[in-house]
Design an enzyme around this catalytic site. Sequence first.
Site, PDB file in Angstrom:
ATOM      1  N   LYS A  59       0.794  -1.445   0.007  1.00 15.61           N
ATOM      2  CA  LYS A  59       0.068   0.033  -0.097  1.00 15.61           C
ATOM      3  C   LYS A  59       0.869   1.547   0.076  1.00 15.61           C
ATOM      4  O   LYS A  59       0.692   1.972  -0.762  1.00 15.61           O
ATOM      5  CB  LYS A  59      -1.008  -0.029   1.127  1.00 15.61           C
ATOM      6  CG  LYS A  59      -1.382   1.453   1.647  1.00 15.61           C
ATOM      7  CD  LYS A  59      -2.501   1.160   2.645  1.00 15.61           C
ATOM      8  CE  LYS A  59      -1.784   1.425   4.077  1.00 15.61           C
ATOM      9  NZ  LYS A  59      -1.209   2.801   4.458  1.00 15.61           N
ATOM     10  N   ASN A  60       1.789   1.133   0.985  1.00 15.78           N
ATOM     11  CA  ASN A  60       2.721   2.528   0.900  1.00 15.78           C
ATOM     12  C   ASN A  60       3.588   2.809  -0.019  1.00 15.78           C
ATOM     13  O   ASN A  60       4.195   3.829  -0.280  1.00 15.78           O
ATOM     14  CB  ASN A  60       3.253   2.670   2.525  1.00 15.78           C
ATOM     15  CG  ASN A  60       2.067   2.681   3.525  1.00 15.78           C
ATOM     16  OD1 ASN A  60       1.089   3.069   3.211  1.00 15.78           O
ATOM     17  ND2 ASN A  60       2.567   2.241   4.946  1.00 15.78           N
ATOM     18  N   ARG A 112      -5.549   9.525   4.622  1.00 13.12           N
ATOM     19  CA  ARG A 112      -4.406  10.303   5.005  1.00 13.12           C
ATOM     20  C   ARG A 112      -3.396  10.391   3.895  1.00 13.12           C
ATOM     21  O   ARG A 112      -2.682  11.416   3.628  1.00 13.12           O
ATOM     22  CB  ARG A 112      -3.655   9.459   6.247  1.00 13.12           C
ATOM     23  CG  ARG A 112      -2.315  10.025   6.395  1.00 13.12           C
ATOM     24  CD  ARG A 112      -2.119  11.319   7.209  1.00 13.12           C
ATOM     25  NE  ARG A 112      -0.829  11.458   7.261  1.00 13.12           N
ATOM     26  CZ  ARG A 112      -0.144  12.640   7.757  1.00 13.12           C
ATOM     27  NH1 ARG A 112      -0.943  13.349   8.080  1.00 13.12           N
ATOM     28  NH2 ARG A 112       0.924  12.921   7.996  1.00 13.12           N
ATOM     29  N   CYS A 161      -6.395   6.872   9.451  1.00 15.32           N
ATOM     30  CA  CYS A 161      -6.219   6.260  10.559  1.00 15.32           C
ATOM     31  C   CYS A 161      -6.062   7.218  11.614  1.00 15.32           C
ATOM     32  O   CYS A 161      -5.271   8.081  11.574  1.00 15.32           O
ATOM     33  CB  CYS A 161      -5.249   5.029  10.674  1.00 15.32           C
ATOM     34  SG  CYS A 161      -5.476   3.834   9.723  1.00 15.32           S
ATOM     35  N   ARG A 165       0.131  13.368  13.707  1.00 10.28           N
ATOM     36  CA  ARG A 165       0.394  13.298  12.306  1.00 10.28           C
ATOM     37  C   ARG A 165       0.443  14.697  11.689  1.00 10.28           C
ATOM     38  O   ARG A 165      -0.305  15.121  10.720  1.00 10.28           O
ATOM     39  CB  ARG A 165      -0.510  12.453  11.397  1.00 10.28           C
ATOM     40  CG  ARG A 165      -0.884  11.126  12.187  1.00 10.28           C
ATOM     41  CD  ARG A 165      -1.535  10.166  11.295  1.00 10.28           C
ATOM     42  NE  ARG A 165      -0.206   9.513  10.403  1.00 10.28           N
ATOM     43  CZ  ARG A 165      -0.840   8.703   9.622  1.00 10.28           C
ATOM     44  NH1 ARG A 165      -1.836   8.248   9.518  1.00 10.28           N
ATOM     45  NH2 ARG A 165       0.221   8.224   8.584  1.00 10.28           N
ATOM     46  N   ASP A 188       4.338  -0.063  12.137  1.00  7.50           N
ATOM     47  CA  ASP A 188       3.157  -0.583  11.311  1.00  7.50           C
ATOM     48  C   ASP A 188       2.828  -2.321  11.773  1.00  7.50           C
ATOM     49  O   ASP A 188       1.811  -2.572  11.258  1.00  7.50           O
ATOM     50  CB  ASP A 188       3.312  -0.500   9.834  1.00  7.50           C
ATOM     51  CG  ASP A 188       2.960   1.168   9.415  1.00  7.50           C
ATOM     52  OD1 ASP A 188       2.436   1.729  10.273  1.00  7.50           O
ATOM     53  OD2 ASP A 188       3.428   1.218   8.391  1.00  7.50           O
ATOM     54  N   ARG A 219      -8.457  -1.568   4.115  1.00  6.77           N
ATOM     55  CA  ARG A 219      -7.915  -0.298   3.364  1.00  6.77           C
ATOM     56  C   ARG A 219      -6.588  -0.621   2.951  1.00  6.77           C
ATOM     57  O   ARG A 219      -5.916  -0.151   2.163  1.00  6.77           O
ATOM     58  CB  ARG A 219      -7.851   0.884   4.467  1.00  6.77           C
ATOM     59  CG  ARG A 219      -8.857   1.759   4.470  1.00  6.77           C
ATOM     60  CD  ARG A 219      -8.690   2.951   5.427  1.00  6.77           C
ATOM     61  NE  ARG A 219      -9.827   3.947   5.494  1.00  6.77           N
ATOM     62  CZ  ARG A 219      -9.718   5.003   6.154  1.00  6.77           C
ATOM     63  NH1 ARG A 219      -8.803   5.144   6.772  1.00  6.77           N
ATOM     64  NH2 ARG A 219     -10.664   5.774   5.878  1.00  6.77           N
TER      65      ARG A 219
HETATM   66  N1  EPU Z   1       6.117  13.994  11.687  1.00  2.00           N
HETATM   67  C1  EPU Z   1       6.435  15.369  11.931  1.00  2.00           C
HETATM   68  N2  EPU Z   1       6.075  16.217  10.850  1.00  2.00           N
HETATM   69  C2  EPU Z   1       5.706  15.907   9.626  1.00  2.00           C
HETATM   70  C3  EPU Z   1       5.628  14.801   9.349  1.00  2.00           C
HETATM   71  C4  EPU Z   1       5.966  13.503  10.348  1.00  2.00           C
HETATM   72  O1  EPU Z   1       6.649  15.790  12.986  1.00  2.00           O
HETATM   73  O2  EPU Z   1       5.555  16.853   8.787  1.00  2.00           O
HETATM   74  C5  EPU Z   1       6.427  12.875  12.346  1.00  2.00           C
HETATM   75  C6  EPU Z   1       5.029  12.376  12.946  1.00  2.00           C
HETATM   76  O3  EPU Z   1       4.418  12.794  13.896  1.00  2.00           O
HETATM   77  C7  EPU Z   1       5.716  10.974  13.407  1.00  2.00           C
HETATM   78  C8  EPU Z   1       6.681  10.670  12.452  1.00  2.00           C
HETATM   79  O4  EPU Z   1       7.132  11.954  11.791  1.00  2.00           O
HETATM   80  O5  EPU Z   1       5.901  10.859  14.698  1.00  2.00           O
HETATM   81  C9  EPU Z   1       6.370   9.732  11.281  1.00  2.00           C
HETATM   82  O6  EPU Z   1       5.528  10.241  10.641  1.00  2.00           O
HETATM   83  P1  EPU Z   1       5.381  10.142   9.003  1.00  2.00           P
HETATM   84  O7  EPU Z   1       5.437  11.430   8.407  1.00  2.00           O
HETATM   85  O8  EPU Z   1       6.747   9.153   8.492  1.00  2.00           O
HETATM   86  O9  EPU Z   1       4.132   9.266   8.622  1.00  2.00           O
HETATM   87  P2  EPU Z   1       3.321   9.211   7.409  1.00  2.00           P
HETATM   88  O10 EPU Z   1       4.213   9.735   6.145  1.00  2.00           O
HETATM   89  O11 EPU Z   1       2.326  10.195   7.642  1.00  2.00           O
HETATM   90  C10 EPU Z   1       3.654   6.643   6.642  1.00  2.00           C
HETATM   91  C11 EPU Z   1       2.909   5.777   6.210  1.00  2.00           C
HETATM   92  C12 EPU Z   1       2.193   5.267   7.688  1.00  2.00           C
HETATM   93  C13 EPU Z   1       3.503   4.578   8.523  1.00  2.00           C
HETATM   94  C14 EPU Z   1       4.423   5.912   8.797  1.00  2.00           C
HETATM   95  C15 EPU Z   1       5.766   5.511   9.528  1.00  2.00           C
HETATM   96  C16 EPU Z   1       2.202   5.981   4.286  1.00  2.00           C
HETATM   97  C17 EPU Z   1       0.961   6.310   3.094  1.00  2.00           C
HETATM   98  N3  EPU Z   1       1.648   6.057   5.384  1.00  2.00           N
HETATM   99  O12 EPU Z   1       2.986   7.793   7.077  1.00  2.00           O
HETATM  100  O13 EPU Z   1       1.500   3.758   7.246  1.00  2.00           O
HETATM  101  O14 EPU Z   1       2.988   4.382   9.971  1.00  2.00           O
HETATM  102  O15 EPU Z   1       4.830   6.463   7.579  1.00  2.00           O
HETATM  103  O16 EPU Z   1       6.328   4.356   8.932  1.00  2.00           O
HETATM  104  O17 EPU Z   1       3.369   5.651   3.828  1.00  2.00           O
HETATM  105  C18 EPU Z   1      -0.191   2.333   7.737  1.00  2.00           C
HETATM  106  O18 EPU Z   1       0.272   1.857   6.859  1.00  2.00           O
HETATM  107  O19 EPU Z   1      -0.899   1.876   8.665  1.00  2.00           O
HETATM  108  C19 EPU Z   1       0.544   3.980   8.141  1.00  2.00           C
HETATM  109  C20 EPU Z   1      -0.155   4.333   9.080  1.00  2.00           C
END
Ligand code: EPU
Length: 417
Positions: A20-21, A90, A114, A119, A305, A398
């Site tokens: 997915k990611n 998201r 989620c 986030r 995850d 999802r």
């Molecule tokens: N963070 C910040 N500022 C930002 C962005 C992130 O402080 O602008 C912090 C977040 O608060 C968090 C950390 O960085 O503590 C990691 O967040 P990240 O931005 O990496 O998460 P994401 O990009 O929103 C993706 C995956 C998630 C997965 C996370 C961590 C996708 C579409 N989603 O989310 O996947 O948990 O990276 O590896 O790639 C899932 O598949 O169930 C899922 C939630």
Amino acid sequence: MYSVNGWKELSGKVKISGSKNAALPVLAATLLIRGKITLHNVPQIGDVLTFLEIISQIGVTYRFEGSTLFLDTTFLDLANFNADMIKKIRASILLLAPLLHYFGNISIPFPGGCSIGKRPIDAHLNGLKSIGYDYIVDEEKIQITGSLLSGNIELNAGFGVTSTENLIVANVLRPGITTIQLSAIEPHVMNLIGFLRAAWAKIKIRYNHIIIIEGVEMLENTIEYDVVSDYIESGTFMVIWALCAKEYIDIENARYDDLYAFIAKLREAGVRIEHLGNDVVRVWRAHELKAVEIQTNIFPWFPTDIQSPFVILMSQAQGISRVHEVLFEGRLNFLVELEKMRGHVAILNPHQALIFGKTPLTSAQVTSWDLRAGAAMVIAGMIATGETKVTNIEYIERGYENFIGKLTKLWADIKKV
Ligand code: EPU
């Protein structure tokens, strides 16, 4: 709702689907290309189908043949775009960069998805600001306007996965050199880079989380590419096999190397895992598990995850296990569901918990707090006495392709009702 009857012994083998990611950022990046794109190994899951629905409103046409997705991105416009769709997932945050590339300004609601914590998206917005786009954020929407600057620019992705992906996509066609510091290097980020390189983008990866992009004038318009298999699905199945296999189960496309930190913890807990080559991993049923400590972190450490599925394994380990969920403050909330099944846990604070084992689980009606916690509750049901009902299963659907179908094929007793 899923109805799960526990204590069935599973046997057979399973093949892991596309990630997915990895699929979602590649779909976002296809918008940079005006042409025909063929993607193999695309999972047909809720988030991918929603993302396709969103980009079809911008003019993309698509069709599936099995897991191969054919896209045509020749004509894009915003006339039929319903920005409210963004709220559904998201990952629609990944549309920021390609939409700005074409339309120069956008106004979109905050992406949904989620509920696993705060986030923030500061790394996305600050990065876009550094390359020429100003933003106004209020409680409901994000408005961004501006025009792309040229020249050499340094950005900070803050180790965020989608922020790194957005900043990569925002800069491959920008004149000048972009240096992205503190980049995420998860396998799905590498997969996106591979896709863009296949379209002749110039991207280098340094050893220390630095990505360097040399902007090109245009990208190739006919591309064929493979989405990488899902290491999170693979890790989820490893937990299930350790708890429920009759003897052992083989996993094809298992992503052994990407899961190494996770597999090391499974082995420390007493699970026998063999790497058979060709990316096949054999997981043996573990009859005696011992308590371990885990701390989630950015790649290549233990992935956030698969923390919740691993917690179910911990509930069956002898002793006191400790979980430290570093990334998201909402990802231990699901422990209240485990308590409903007589799991014995102590939540120390939003990021840390103790899991006491070995605890026999009993059936209950439980809910999915998020995609991964939903899968965890199915696993809990598979080792509980009686019938466990898992609600809010749209979260699970999802992100896991044919999760229940794959399990029932190996003789699990799970029905969608
Ligand atoms: N963070 C910040 N500022 C930002 C962005 C992130 O402080 O602008 C912090 C977040 O608060 C968090 C950390 O960085 O503590 C990691 O967040 P990240 O931005 O990496 O998460 P994401 O990009 O929103 C993706 C995956 C998630 C997965 C996370 C961590 C996708 C579409 N989603 O989310 O996947 O948990 O990276 O590896 O790639 C899932 O598949 O169930 C899922 C939630």
